[in-house]
Design a protein around this motif. Sequence first.
Motif, PDB file in Angstrom:
ATOM      1  N   VAL A  68       0.556  -1.130  -0.094  1.00  0.00           N
ATOM      2  CA  VAL A  68      -0.167   0.186   0.007  1.00  0.00           C
ATOM      3  C   VAL A  68       0.333   1.615  -0.366  1.00  0.00           C
ATOM      4  O   VAL A  68       0.915   1.993  -0.836  1.00  0.00           O
ATOM      5  N   ILE A  69       1.796   1.234   0.856  1.00  0.00           N
ATOM      6  CA  ILE A  69       2.293   2.808   1.080  1.00  0.00           C
ATOM      7  C   ILE A  69       3.368   2.825  -0.657  1.00  0.00           C
ATOM      8  O   ILE A  69       3.485   3.743  -1.275  1.00  0.00           O
ATOM      9  N   PRO A  70       4.048   1.613  -0.848  1.00  0.00           N
ATOM     10  CA  PRO A  70       4.603   2.672  -2.453  1.00  0.00           C
ATOM     11  C   PRO A  70       3.601   2.642  -3.428  1.00  0.00           C
ATOM     12  O   PRO A  70       4.046   4.204  -4.192  1.00  0.00           O
TER      13      PRO A  70
ATOM     14  N   LEU B  18       1.301   7.390  -6.471  1.00  0.00           N
ATOM     15  CA  LEU B  18       0.506   7.721  -7.052  1.00  0.00           C
ATOM     16  C   LEU B  18       0.396   9.888  -6.687  1.00  0.00           C
ATOM     17  O   LEU B  18       0.023  10.029  -7.346  1.00  0.00           O
ATOM     18  N   ARG B  19       0.899  10.013  -5.810  1.00  0.00           N
ATOM     19  CA  ARG B  19       0.794  11.012  -5.013  1.00  0.00           C
ATOM     20  C   ARG B  19       1.785  11.667  -5.654  1.00  0.00           C
ATOM     21  O   ARG B  19       1.231  12.949  -6.279  1.00  0.00           O
ATOM     22  N   VAL B  20       3.021  11.111  -6.241  1.00  0.00           N
ATOM     23  CA  VAL B  20       3.900  11.791  -7.109  1.00  0.00           C
ATOM     24  C   VAL B  20       3.234  11.785  -8.722  1.00  0.00           C
ATOM     25  O   VAL B  20       3.535  12.235  -8.980  1.00  0.00           O
TER      26      VAL B  20
ATOM     27  N   GLY C 272      -0.421  18.266 -11.933  1.00  0.00           N
ATOM     28  CA  GLY C 272      -0.653  19.570 -11.482  1.00  0.00           C
ATOM     29  C   GLY C 272      -2.219  19.785 -10.606  1.00  0.00           C
ATOM     30  O   GLY C 272      -1.906  20.444 -10.771  1.00  0.00           O
ATOM     31  N   ARG C 273      -2.266  18.731 -10.289  1.00  0.00           N
ATOM     32  CA  ARG C 273      -3.625  18.181  -9.434  1.00  0.00           C
ATOM     33  C   ARG C 273      -3.454  17.336  -8.316  1.00  0.00           C
ATOM     34  O   ARG C 273      -2.119  18.086  -8.486  1.00  0.00           O
TER      35      ARG C 273
END
Length: 105
Positions: free
Chosen positions: A88-90, A95-97, A103-104
């Motif tokens: 989950v963490i990776p 997804l965050r990167v 730009g969202r």
Amino acid sequence: MVFGRDSESGSPRYGSGGMSRIIGGSPLGVIVRLALLCVIVGLVLDQLHLDAFELFRWAMDALEDLIRNSADVLKLIGRYFLIGAMVVIPVWIVLRVLRVGSGRR
């Protein structure tokens, strides 16, 4: 005030003090009810051939088993947490990167 007057009937009110509210009635009445309940429960337990020390020993054994079993359950939950976190963490970081890169927010 423990010995006040009830405004409607004019009769004295017993048990309106702080101690009476905490213990559930007049102290003498509570002591008598508890003593009577103790005798009744003692009689029932004696008729069932149950010893108070045996009940205490049983409760302590049950608590010990609960603690022992809950430790095993916590180990299992911790293991599942670590296995899931490795995936989950990776994925969350990726997804965050990607979201920041597009730009969202």
